[in-house]
Design an enzyme around this catalytic site. Structure first.
Site, PDB file in Angstrom:
ATOM      1  N   GLY A 191      63.036  42.040  73.546  1.00  0.00           N
ATOM      2  CA  GLY A 191      63.524  42.494  72.240  1.00  0.00           C
ATOM      3  C   GLY A 191      64.264  43.814  72.370  1.00  0.00           C
ATOM      4  N   ASP A 220      54.072  40.821  80.207  1.00  0.00           N
ATOM      5  CA  ASP A 220      54.087  39.354  80.141  1.00  0.00           C
ATOM      6  C   ASP A 220      54.960  38.745  81.237  1.00  0.00           C
ATOM      7  OD1 ASP A 220      52.515  39.580  77.971  1.00  0.00           O
ATOM      8  OD2 ASP A 220      53.941  38.773  76.519  1.00  0.00           O
TER       9      ASP A 220
HETATM   10  N1  LIG Z   1      67.514  40.696  68.379  1.00  0.00           N
HETATM   11  C1  LIG Z   1      67.289  42.008  68.254  1.00  0.00           C
HETATM   12  N2  LIG Z   1      68.291  42.848  67.894  1.00  0.00           N
HETATM   13  C2  LIG Z   1      68.091  44.179  67.766  1.00  0.00           C
HETATM   14  N3  LIG Z   1      66.889  44.771  67.986  1.00  0.00           N
HETATM   15  C3  LIG Z   1      65.863  44.000  68.342  1.00  0.00           C
HETATM   16  C4  LIG Z   1      65.989  42.592  68.492  1.00  0.00           C
HETATM   17  N4  LIG Z   1      64.784  42.085  68.846  1.00  0.00           N
HETATM   18  C5  LIG Z   1      63.944  43.136  68.906  1.00  0.00           C
HETATM   19  N5  LIG Z   1      64.581  44.284  68.610  1.00  0.00           N
HETATM   20  C6  LIG Z   1      63.987  45.621  68.559  1.00  0.00           C
HETATM   21  O1  LIG Z   1      63.489  45.957  69.861  1.00  0.00           O
HETATM   22  C7  LIG Z   1      62.255  46.652  69.749  1.00  0.00           C
HETATM   23  C8  LIG Z   1      61.213  46.029  70.621  1.00  0.00           C
HETATM   24  O2  LIG Z   1      61.111  44.617  70.391  1.00  0.00           O
HETATM   25  P1  LIG Z   1      59.728  43.841  70.546  1.00  0.00           P
HETATM   26  O3  LIG Z   1      58.735  44.433  69.634  1.00  0.00           O
HETATM   27  O4  LIG Z   1      60.021  42.404  70.426  1.00  0.00           O
HETATM   28  O5  LIG Z   1      59.209  44.222  72.003  1.00  0.00           O
HETATM   29  P2  LIG Z   1      59.804  43.921  73.415  1.00  0.00           P
HETATM   30  O6  LIG Z   1      60.857  44.902  73.755  1.00  0.00           O
HETATM   31  O7  LIG Z   1      60.203  42.488  73.502  1.00  0.00           O
HETATM   32  O8  LIG Z   1      58.552  44.256  74.332  1.00  0.00           O
HETATM   33  P3  LIG Z   1      57.235  43.385  74.555  1.00  0.00           P
HETATM   34  O9  LIG Z   1      57.461  42.038  73.971  1.00  0.00           O
HETATM   35  O10 LIG Z   1      57.076  43.359  76.032  1.00  0.00           O
HETATM   36  O11 LIG Z   1      56.152  44.143  73.913  1.00  0.00           O
HETATM   37  C9  LIG Z   1      61.870  46.676  68.277  1.00  0.00           C
HETATM   38  O12 LIG Z   1      62.090  47.983  67.785  1.00  0.00           O
HETATM   39  C10 LIG Z   1      62.783  45.645  67.642  1.00  0.00           C
HETATM   40  O13 LIG Z   1      63.178  46.008  66.326  1.00  0.00           O
HETATM   41  O1  LIG Z   2      49.519  44.089  69.433  1.00  0.00           O
HETATM   42  P1  LIG Z   2      50.883  44.354  69.898  1.00  0.00           P
HETATM   43  O2  LIG Z   2      51.157  45.760  70.241  1.00  0.00           O
HETATM   44  O3  LIG Z   2      51.919  43.783  68.998  1.00  0.00           O
HETATM   45  O4  LIG Z   2      51.072  43.634  71.294  1.00  0.00           O
HETATM   46  C1  LIG Z   2      50.675  42.357  71.591  1.00  0.00           C
HETATM   47  C2  LIG Z   2      51.707  41.664  72.429  1.00  0.00           C
HETATM   48  O5  LIG Z   2      52.332  42.512  73.348  1.00  0.00           O
HETATM   49  C3  LIG Z   2      52.446  41.886  74.622  1.00  0.00           C
HETATM   50  O6  LIG Z   2      51.606  42.559  75.503  1.00  0.00           O
HETATM   51  C4  LIG Z   2      53.820  42.004  75.213  1.00  0.00           C
HETATM   52  O7  LIG Z   2      54.745  41.334  74.451  1.00  0.00           O
HETATM   53  C5  LIG Z   2      52.022  40.432  74.377  1.00  0.00           C
HETATM   54  O8  LIG Z   2      51.394  39.848  75.470  1.00  0.00           O
HETATM   55  C6  LIG Z   2      51.121  40.559  73.193  1.00  0.00           C
HETATM   56  O9  LIG Z   2      51.107  39.392  72.416  1.00  0.00           O
HETATM   57 MG   LIG Z   3      59.055  40.709  73.887  1.00  0.00          MG
END
Ligand SMILES: Nc1ncnc2c1ncn2[C@@H]1O[C@H](COP(=O)(O)OP(=O)(O)OP(=O)(O)O)[C@@H](O)[C@H]1O
Ligand SMILES: O=P(O)(O)OC[C@H]1O[C@](O)(CO)[C@@H](O)[C@@H]1O
Ligand SMILES: [Mg+2]
Length: 485
Positions: A191, A220
Site C-alpha cells: 500500500g 507478510d
Molecule cells: N492505492 C493506494 N494509493 C495511495 N495510497 C495508498 C494506496 N494503498 C495504500 N495507501 C496508503 O499507504 C499507507 C500504507 O498502506 P497499508 O496500510 O495498506 O500498509 P502497507 O504499506 O501495505 O503495509 P503492510 O500491509 O505491510 O502493513 C496508508 O497510509 C494508505 O493510505
Molecule cells: O492491526 P494492524 O496494525 O492493522 O496490522 C495487522 C496486519 O498487518 C500485517 O502485519 C501486515 O500487513 C498483517 O499480517 C496483519 O493483518
Molecule cells: Mg499491505
C-alpha cells in the site's frame, strides 16, 4: 539497443531478449541539472575499495534459472554509488516516513538512511515525518541526526511512528514543496509503495527537483520481485517461541493440541517458514491453500488420526487462512476494512479451536486439551535480528546512493542477492503469495505429513490460475521467491 521511455515505464531492450526495466531519473523531466563528484571519492573508508562505484551499465537479471535458447529476460538497474551525484550536500533536505503495520528492522532502516546521508554524503538536514503519510500535513516533524538515531536499531517499532490511511496526495506534495524537501524516503508495504508512486507522479507533474524513493517493508512478505522483505527472518524466528510453547503444552497433556495463529493477511509465508523451521508442527494452514473440516480427508479426520498416532499435535494457522469458511458462517460483515482499505479478518485461530473442541466433545470417547496461542503482534514488534540488521543497512545505503545519483520513482530491493532499483509499477502491480504447486509447499506437506485438502475442483482452479500468469511474468514460480526452488 532500443529505448521506449514514458512517464510510466522506461524500458530498454537488447539482443537475445534482454529487457531493462529502468527507473526514472530527475533529468527525464528537468534538463541540464548540475552534477558533482561523488563525495565518497575522498572518503578514506571507500576510496581504497577497488571498483567501489557501480558501472552505469550494470544490471541484475530477475530470472537466474535460464534455458539454452530462452530469452535473457527482465533486468533491473544495479544499486550502488555512482561517480557523479545530482545534489550538493548542503542543498539536500531529506525526509523519512514509515507507513503501514510494524515490522522488525524499521528503526535500523531509518538509522542507516540518516547515517548514510550524514557520513557518506555530508548531508545534515534530515527530517522524520511523524506517524505515516498523514504526518506530512497534520503533525510536526522530527529532526533526525546520527546522535538521535544511534541506538534505535535495538528497539522494535518505528521511532517516527506509522499509520494506515491518510494518503492525501495534494496535501502531502504541498508539504514537500512548502518545506523545500528534495529527497523523500518512504518505507512501507505494498500500500505504501502505491502511495509513493502517486506522490512521485505528482512531484514530477509539478516539475519539482525532488526524488521519491521507496524501501519495501512487510513481514507478510507479500511484495513481489524482491527476494524477501526485511524483518521476515526475525518474525519467523520469533514465531518459533510460540510454536515451542504450543508444543510443550500439547506434549504434556493427553491428546494435547496446540494452535498458533501467525500473521499473513493474504499470504502464508510466515506460517510456512515457521512450520518448516520448527519440525514440531503437524498441520499448517495458509490463505493460498483451501481446506475443509468435515468428512473424509477433512481437517477433523486428520486431527483425530494424528492424536491416535502421536498423542498430541501442533497446528499453525496464518490469520488469512479459511476466511471464506468463517464468512459463510458469520453474521458480521465480511467486507469490513481498515483505514487503508485492507480487509479486516475474523479470528481463524479461535474459530478452528472451537470447531476442534466441539468435534471431540461430541465424540466423548476422546477427551482433548487444546491451548490456543495468539502471538500475532509479538512477532512484528521485536527488534530485528542480526541478519535482518545487515540486510536493512544495505537496503538503506543502496537507496541513498540511488537518490543522490538522481534516480527517482523507484523501490530499492534485493533481487537474486543483489541490490537493485525497481520501478514502482513492478512492485505494486500484484502481490506475492505462496504458490501451492511449487516445491516449497510440497516440502512443507512432506515435512508435516498433512493432507493437501485439495479436492478435484480446487486442483482445477489452481491449474487454471497457473495457465494465465500476469502478462509481464517471465519467471517460473517467481511468486515463491522466498526460499527459492
Ligand atoms: N492505492 C493506494 N494509493 C495511495 N495510497 C495508498 C494506496 N494503498 C495504500 N495507501 C496508503 O499507504 C499507507 C500504507 O498502506 P497499508 O496500510 O495498506 O500498509 P502497507 O504499506 O501495505 O503495509 P503492510 O500491509 O505491510 O502493513 C496508508 O497510509 C494508505 O493510505
Ligand atoms: O492491526 P494492524 O496494525 O492493522 O496490522 C495487522 C496486519 O498487518 C500485517 O502485519 C501486515 O500487513 C498483517 O499480517 C496483519 O493483518
Ligand atoms: Mg499491505
Amino acid at each position: 539497443m532500443e529505448n521506449h521511455s514514458s512517464c510510466q515505464m522506461k524500458i530498454e531492450t537488447g539482443d537475445a531478449g534482454y529487457v531493462l526495466e529502468d527507473v526514472p531519473h530527475l533529468t527525464d523531466y528537468i534538463p541540464n541539472l548540475p552534477t558533482y563528484p561523488n563525495p565518497l571519492r575522498s572518503n578514506p573508508a571507500y576510496s581504497v575499495v577497488k571498483q567501489y562505484f557501480v558501472d552505469a551499465d550494470d544490471t541484475v537479471p530477475q530470472k537466474v534459472v535460464v534455458h539454452k535458447d530462452g530469452p535473457r529476460g527482465i533486468h533491473f538497474r544495479r544499486a550502488g554509488p555512482r561517480q557523479r551525484v545530482y545534489f550538493a550536500p548542503d542543498e539536500v533536505h531529506a525526509c523519512i516516513v514509515t507507513c503501514g503495520g510494524l515490522c522488525p528492522g524499521l528503526n535500523t532502516v531509518i538509522r542507516e538512511i540518516v547515517c548514510a546521508l550524514y557520513h557518506m554524503y555530508g548531508v545534515t538536514k534530515v527530517l522524520g515525518i511523524d506517524g505515516g503519510y498523514r504526518g506530512f500535513y497534520s503533525k510536526n516533524t522530527i529532526t533526525l541526526t546520527p546522535k538521535f538515531v544511534n541506538d534505535i536499531h535495538k528497539r522494535g517499532g518505528t521511532i517516527i511512528g506509522t499509520s494506515r490511511g491518510g494518503h492525501d496526495k495534494p496535501k502531502i506534495v504541498d508539504s514537500i514543496q512548502d518545506r523545500g524537501i528534495n529527497q523523500v524516503y518512504i518505507i512501507g508495504g505494498d500500500g505504501t509503495q502505491k502511495g509513493a508512486a502517486v506522490i512521485y507522479q505528482e512531484v514530477r507533474r509539478r516539475g519539482l527537483k525532488a526524488v521519491v524513493a521507496g524501501i519495501p517493508k512487510t513481514i507478510d512478505n507479500d511484495i513481489p520481485v524482491i527476494d524477501k522483505s526485511f524483518g521476515f527472518d526475525t518474525a519467523v524466528e520469533e514465531a518459533q517461541r510460540a510454536i515451542n510453547a504450543a508444543h510443550v503444552e500439547a506434549e504434556s497433556a493427553e491428546n494435547g493440541i496446540g494452535v498458533v495463529k501467525l500473521m499473513g493477511r493474504y499470504c502464508g509465508f510466515i506460517a510456512m517458514y515457521a512450520t518448516l523451521a520448527s519440525r514440531d508442527v503437524d498441520l499448517c494452514l495458509i490463505p493460498e491453500s483451501p481446506f475443509f473440516l468435515e468428512g473424509e480427508g477433512g481437517l477433523l479426520e486428520y486431527v483425530e488420526k494424528r492424536l491416535k498416532d502421536n498423542g498430541h499435535m501442533v497446528i499453525v494457522v496464518a490469520e488469512g487462512a479459511g476466511q471464506e469458511l468463517l464468512a459463510a458462517e458469520s453474521l458480521s460483515s465480511a467486507t469490513a476494512q481498515d483505514a487503508s482499505g485492507n480487509k479486516l479478518l475474523q479470528d481463524v485461530g479461535l474459530w478452528i479451536s472451537d470447531k476442534i473442541k466441539a468435534h471431540f466433545a461430541k465424540q466423548q470417547s476422546m477427551p482433548i486439551t487444546l491451548k490456543y496461542i495468539d502471538p500475532t503482534y509479538m512477532i512484528r514488534a521485536v527488534p530485528s535480528n542480526a541478519s535482518d540488521n545487515v540486510y536493512c543497512t544495505l537496503l538503506a545505503q543502496s537507496c541513498v546512493h540511488g537518490v543522490m545519483a538522481g534516480y527517482t520513482g523507484f523501490t530499492s530491493g534485493l533481487v537474486n542477492g543483489r541490490q537493485t532499483y525497481i520501478p514502482f509499477n513492478r512492485i505494486t502491480e500484484k502481490q506475492n503469495n505462496v504458490v501451492i504447486t511449487d516445491r516449497m509447499w510440497a516440502r512443507l506437506l512432506s515435512s508435516t505429513n498433512q493432507p493437501s485438502f485439495l479436492r478435484s475442483k480446487d486442483v482445477i482452479e489452481v491449474l487454471k490460475q497457473e495457465e494465465s500468469p500476469a502478462p509481464t511474468q517471465l519467471l517460473d514460480g517467481e511468486n515463491s521467491k522466498t526460499g527459492g526452488n
